[in-house]
Design an enzyme around this catalytic site. Structure first.
Site, PDB file in Angstrom:
ATOM      1  N   CYS A  13       0.823  -1.218   0.000  1.00 16.83           N
ATOM      2  CA  CYS A  13       0.000   0.000   0.000  1.00 16.83           C
ATOM      3  C   CYS A  13       0.855   1.267   0.000  1.00 16.83           C
ATOM      4  O   CYS A  13       2.038   1.235   0.342  1.00 16.83           O
ATOM      5  CB  CYS A  13      -0.917  -0.002   1.219  1.00 16.83           C
ATOM      6  SG  CYS A  13      -2.304   1.133   1.016  1.00 16.83           S
ATOM      7  N   ASP A 130      -6.203  -3.309  11.455  1.00 16.83           N
ATOM      8  CA  ASP A 130      -5.052  -2.413  11.593  1.00 16.83           C
ATOM      9  C   ASP A 130      -4.920  -1.990  13.058  1.00 16.83           C
ATOM     10  O   ASP A 130      -5.890  -2.060  13.830  1.00 16.83           O
ATOM     11  CB  ASP A 130      -5.281  -1.186  10.685  1.00 16.83           C
ATOM     12  CG  ASP A 130      -4.030  -0.333  10.498  1.00 16.83           C
ATOM     13  OD1 ASP A 130      -2.940  -0.733  10.966  1.00 16.83           O
ATOM     14  OD2 ASP A 130      -4.150   0.744   9.869  1.00 16.83           O
TER      15      ASP A 130
HETATM   16  O1  LIG Z   1      -0.745   4.898   4.583  1.00 10.73           O
HETATM   17  C1  LIG Z   1      -1.365   5.847   5.068  1.00 10.73           C
HETATM   18  O2  LIG Z   1      -0.875   6.974   5.088  1.00 10.73           O
HETATM   19  C2  LIG Z   1      -2.720   5.632   5.636  1.00 10.73           C
HETATM   20  C3  LIG Z   1      -3.466   6.745   5.963  1.00 10.73           C
HETATM   21  C4  LIG Z   1      -4.730   6.588   6.493  1.00 10.73           C
HETATM   22  C5  LIG Z   1      -5.256   5.344   6.690  1.00 10.73           C
HETATM   23  C6  LIG Z   1      -4.511   4.208   6.376  1.00 10.73           C
HETATM   24  C7  LIG Z   1      -3.246   4.335   5.852  1.00 10.73           C
HETATM   25  N1  LIG Z   1      -2.472   3.232   5.533  1.00 10.73           N
HETATM   26  C8  LIG Z   1      -2.852   1.881   5.793  1.00 10.73           C
HETATM   27  O3  LIG Z   1      -2.537   1.519   7.112  1.00 10.73           O
HETATM   28  C9  LIG Z   1      -2.256   0.137   7.189  1.00 10.73           C
HETATM   29  C10 LIG Z   1      -1.000  -0.135   7.971  1.00 10.73           C
HETATM   30  O4  LIG Z   1       0.099   0.525   7.433  1.00 10.73           O
HETATM   31  P1  LIG Z   1       1.578   0.213   7.972  1.00 10.73           P
HETATM   32  O5  LIG Z   1       2.057  -1.030   7.250  1.00 10.73           O
HETATM   33  O6  LIG Z   1       1.494   0.009   9.440  1.00 10.73           O
HETATM   34  O7  LIG Z   1       2.408   1.399   7.592  1.00 10.73           O
HETATM   35  C11 LIG Z   1      -2.194  -0.362   5.769  1.00 10.73           C
HETATM   36  O8  LIG Z   1      -3.444  -0.957   5.474  1.00 10.73           O
HETATM   37  C12 LIG Z   1      -2.093   0.879   4.956  1.00 10.73           C
HETATM   38  O9  LIG Z   1      -2.774   0.621   3.779  1.00 10.73           O
END
Ligand SMILES: O=C(O)c1ccccc1N[C@@H]1O[C@H](COP(=O)(O)O)[C@@H](O)[C@H]1O
Length: 211
Positions: A13, A130
């Site tokens: 992502c 998450d």
């Molecule tokens: O990535 C972002 O900035 C974000 C912003 C708002 C909501 C979700 C976001 N990202 C998502 O969060 C999870 C976990 O990310 P990480 O691997 O802990 O960095 C993932 O699903 C991202 O898609």
């Protein structure tokens, strides 16, 4: 339909650059996420989404990430997407009105009842779990207590939150998710992916067999 046993799928992502798409696809990613929420350091606009989306080969899923955004905005972007990830406090009713497949992200705050959420978001193709940090909708880079995830949830689980090449094998063995989702764990800087970390992450997933 019951989901058959299969290898763990991978979504990368927060892609903002063509070269990062190439690296993720070459390493074997199943899905690519584009953050359409302007509050994120990884956000892209609709014009960039159109350009990046056009670089994605067939059979790789293009996922748009939204946080409590107006349905019209989601619909406008949807022509460049295969699936949307609703990462805010969207109600079940609002989700149900979308005419594109969607997954619901749930932040694992204390007391969250995942069975109840699976019933509430009955139209979701999956539930993305998450970490919860007050004031941040996601992308925290933090893990949560995986033992809180029940084994018999009625929806496919997409495990997210602080995953890296170092912890993803353990995550798969313990949670047996349908898919894993990573953003910060494969980055050189916010919105800039690191191809070496991407390859290391996918290699760990492909070499890990859930028990
Ligand atoms: O990535 C972002 O900035 C974000 C912003 C708002 C909501 C979700 C976001 N990202 C998502 O969060 C999870 C976990 O990310 P990480 O691997 O802990 O960095 C993932 O699903 C991202 O898609």
């Amino acid at each position: 339909m019951k989901t058959p046993v299969q290898r763990t799928r991978v979504k990368i992502c927060g892609l903002t650059r063509e070269e990062d798409i190439e690296a993720a696809v070459a390493a074997g990613a199943d899905a690519l996420g584009f953050v359409m929420w302007p509050g994120s350091a990884r956000a892209i606009d609709e014009a960039r989404l159109a350009r990046l989306s056009a670089c994605v080969p067939p059979f790789v899923t293009r996922v748009g990430l939204f946080v409590d955004q107006p349905p019209d905005e989601i619909r406008r972007c949807a022509r460049h997407l295969d699936l949307v990830q609703l990462h805010g406090d969207e109600t079940a009713e609002a989700c149900a009105h979308l005419d594109i497949p969607w997954i619901k992200a749930l932040r694992m705050r204390d007391g969250l009842d995942l069975h109840a959420e699976a019933t509430r978001y009955a139209g979701a193709r999956g539930l993305l779990l998450d970490a919860y940090r007050p004031g941040m909708p996601g992308g925290t880079g933090e893990t949560f207590d995986w033992s809180r995830i029940p084994a018999n949830l009625a929806k496919p689980v997409i495990l997210a939150g602080g995953l890296t090449a170092t912890n993803v094998a353990e995550a798969i063995q313990r949670v047996r998710p349908y898919a894993v989702d990573v953003s910060g764990g494969v980055e050189a800087a916010k919105g800039v992916k690191d191809p070496v970390s991407i390859r290391a992450f996918l290699s760990q997933v492909f070499h890990t067999q859930a028990p």
